[in-house]
Design an enzyme around this catalytic site. Structure first.
Site, mmCIF file in Angstrom:
data_model
loop_
_atom_site.group_PDB
_atom_site.id
_atom_site.type_symbol
_atom_site.label_atom_id
_atom_site.label_comp_id
_atom_site.label_asym_id
_atom_site.label_seq_id
_atom_site.Cartn_x
_atom_site.Cartn_y
_atom_site.Cartn_z
ATOM 1 N N GLU A 85 8.238 -25.945 37.300
ATOM 2 C CA GLU A 85 8.470 -24.738 38.108
ATOM 3 C C GLU A 85 9.698 -23.964 37.633
ATOM 4 O OE1 GLU A 85 8.369 -25.375 42.367
ATOM 5 O OE2 GLU A 85 9.545 -23.564 42.726
ATOM 6 N N ASP A 292 9.328 -43.662 39.925
ATOM 7 C CA ASP A 292 8.059 -43.378 40.589
ATOM 8 C C ASP A 292 8.274 -42.298 41.654
ATOM 9 O OD1 ASP A 292 5.823 -43.417 42.205
ATOM 10 O OD2 ASP A 292 5.612 -45.590 42.198
ATOM 11 N N HIS A 389 13.687 -15.757 41.568
ATOM 12 C CA HIS A 389 12.441 -16.442 41.260
ATOM 13 C C HIS A 389 11.574 -15.613 40.323
ATOM 14 C CE1 HIS A 389 10.071 -19.867 42.515
ATOM 15 N NE2 HIS A 389 9.009 -19.107 42.332
HETATM 16 C C1 MEV Z 1 10.350 -23.263 46.115
HETATM 17 O O1 MEV Z 1 9.851 -24.177 45.165
HETATM 18 C C2 MEV Z 1 11.316 -23.925 47.042
HETATM 19 C C3 MEV Z 1 11.826 -23.055 48.190
HETATM 20 O O2 MEV Z 1 10.734 -22.534 48.932
HETATM 21 C C4 MEV Z 1 12.661 -23.952 49.068
HETATM 22 C C5 MEV Z 1 13.107 -23.313 50.367
HETATM 23 O O3 MEV Z 1 12.419 -22.443 50.905
HETATM 24 O O4 MEV Z 1 14.159 -23.765 50.872
HETATM 25 C C6 MEV Z 1 12.606 -21.892 47.685
#
Ligand code: MEV
Length: 434
Positions: A85, A292, A389
């Site tokens: 990710e 794991d 993001h």
């Molecule tokens: C995304 O992989 C993770 C988040 O959604 C975590 C959160 O909302 O605290 C950004």
């Protein structure tokens, strides 16, 4: 075409692939080429991977990234992370740098006890079973396991305790041997399961000699719920040291952050996503170090529900102008055994971390989770998550459209001042190509 097969596992790797590509793929040649592209050219290394599991047809790559500048207690770590990710490694690195300038992370291992159970039914007088357990079975279980436990005992571990638990209030005739173990630097699954199977044998034998009534062993297996194998990670600083966040003062930022964590404490829908962000950090390090992650996930989520409602794993407070953010989680990890000596990238990751003990690794993994959550909640309560993001996601979209290096450079520059969406990237790329 016939899509089922008998004796698949007996076929050679090439035969397996041939059957697969001819049965399921329209273009069998390109499917086969793809599988081969992902093989390692070093045949010994490939064979090692082939033998990790059954029916291996190729390898499945994940990127291995690193997040530097993690100050944990008095040591600086560069943390390896295996994850697909985008944004996760960037967020971890950013949080590490943020806290490096504010005293770093503090972490401590609270306890290291592992658990295993023999589940059985007994259709006789419970009092007879209980008496026999206390007078005979308990010591016999330990004596019969001596050969299995002697190496672990040399390393400082072994069986801590074995209890007989009456669970007939849950299920008719249901009892269990509930055993606790110390497994030092091993995750301990094999050790625990082997001991438990020996316990089951001893239990059956002793019951058949001394007890009236049928005793039936249902199963013997470790538990991945380890609430007494706990680690705590924490950061704290004066509120003013948190700095400005856009138009928010340090106190406004801190208060909003604490409020966001409180929401995750009381609201399960938010808690799941909040904790998912924590697991982004935890799983990535757990995977990179050959542990794991399914066991870790299952145990941590059970722990998040321990008070009867699924809740946040992290907590935050402001007290006397100090901001404190912390987490306690159960983590059963190993730095010996399993993949640790076998998988070359796992060996690399452990050396990068300075060959940690299991306890040290518990601290590192917990810190990676806390850092990830700090980064996510900070973004969510300030800029919003999409800004960072989507910038990271930009590269994925560009790769999807097979952008050249030149196109990537131009578009990354363009999207420094534009909002990234799938369609905006597509449009910008189209107009650049014109
Ligand atoms: C995304 O992989 C993770 C988040 O959604 C975590 C959160 O909302 O605290 C950004």
């Amino acid at each position: 075409m016939q899509k089922t097969i008998t004796g698949f596992s007996k076929l050679s790797k090439i035969e397996k692939i041939d059957w697969l590509v001819h049965t399921y793929f329209t273009d069998s040649n390109s499917a086969k080429t793809l599988l081969k592209q992902y093989w390692n050219t070093d045949s010994k290394l490939q064979q090692l991977h082939d033998e990790f599991i059954e029916n291996t047809i190729s390898n499945y790559y994940l990127p291995l990234g690193v997040a530097p500048n993690f100050l944990i207690n008095d040591t600086v770590y560069t943390i390896p992370m295996a994850i697909e990710e985008s944004s996760v490694v960037a967020a971890a690195s950013k949080a590490a740098k943020f806290w490096l300038d504010r005293g770093g992370f503090k972490a401590e291992v609270i306890s290291t006890e592992k658990i295993g159970q023999v589940h059985f039914t007994f259709e006789g007088h419970p009092e007879d079973l209980k008496k026999l357990f206390e007078n005979v079975i308990k010591t016999t279980l330990i004596i019969d396991s001596k050969d299995l436990t002697k190496n672990m005992e040399k390393r400082g571990g072994g069986i801590l305790d074995i209890q007989l638990r009456d669970k007939t209030f849950l299920l008719d005739h249901y009892f269990q041997l509930h055993a606790t173990f110390e497994t030092v630097d091993a995750m301990g699954a094999n050790f625990i399961n082997t001991c438990l199977e020996q316990f089951a044998t001893t239990l059956k034998r002793e019951a058949s000699i001394h007890l009236d009534g049928q005793l039936n062993v249902i199963m013997s297996i470790l538990s991945n719920y380890v609430p007494n194998c706990l680690v705590r990670a924490e950061v704290s600083c004066k509120v003013e040291e948190l700095g400005e966040n856009g138009s928010a003062s340090p106190m406004e930022f801190a208060e909003k952050f604490v409020q966001a964590v409180r929401i995750a404490e009381v609201e399960p829908y938010r808690a799941v996503t909040h904790n998912k962000g924590i697991m982004n950090g935890i799983d990535a390090v757990v995977l990179a170090t050959g542990n794991d992650f399914r066991a870790v996930e299952a145990g941590i989520h059970a722990f998040a529900s321990k008070d009867g409602r699924y809740s946040s794993l992290t907590h935050a407070k402001i007290e006397n102008d100090m901001f404190t953010f912390w987490m306690e989680i159960p983590l059963a990890l190993g730095t010996v055994g399993g993949l640790t000596k076998l998988h070359p990238m796992v060996k690399f990751a452990l050396e990068l971390l300075g060959e940690p003990s299991a306890k040290e690794l518990m601290k590192i993994v917990a810190v990676a989770g806390l850092a990830q959550n700090f980064g996510a909640v900070k973004s969510l309560t300030t800029t919003g998550i999409q800004e960072g993001h989507m910038k990271m996601h930009l590269m994925n979209i560009l790769n999807q459209f097979e952008a050249t290096s030149e196109e990537k450079t131009t578009l990354v520059k363009h999207f420094k001042t534009h909002t990234v969406t799938h369609s905006s990237v597509m449009k910008a790329l189209e107009s650049h190509r014109k």
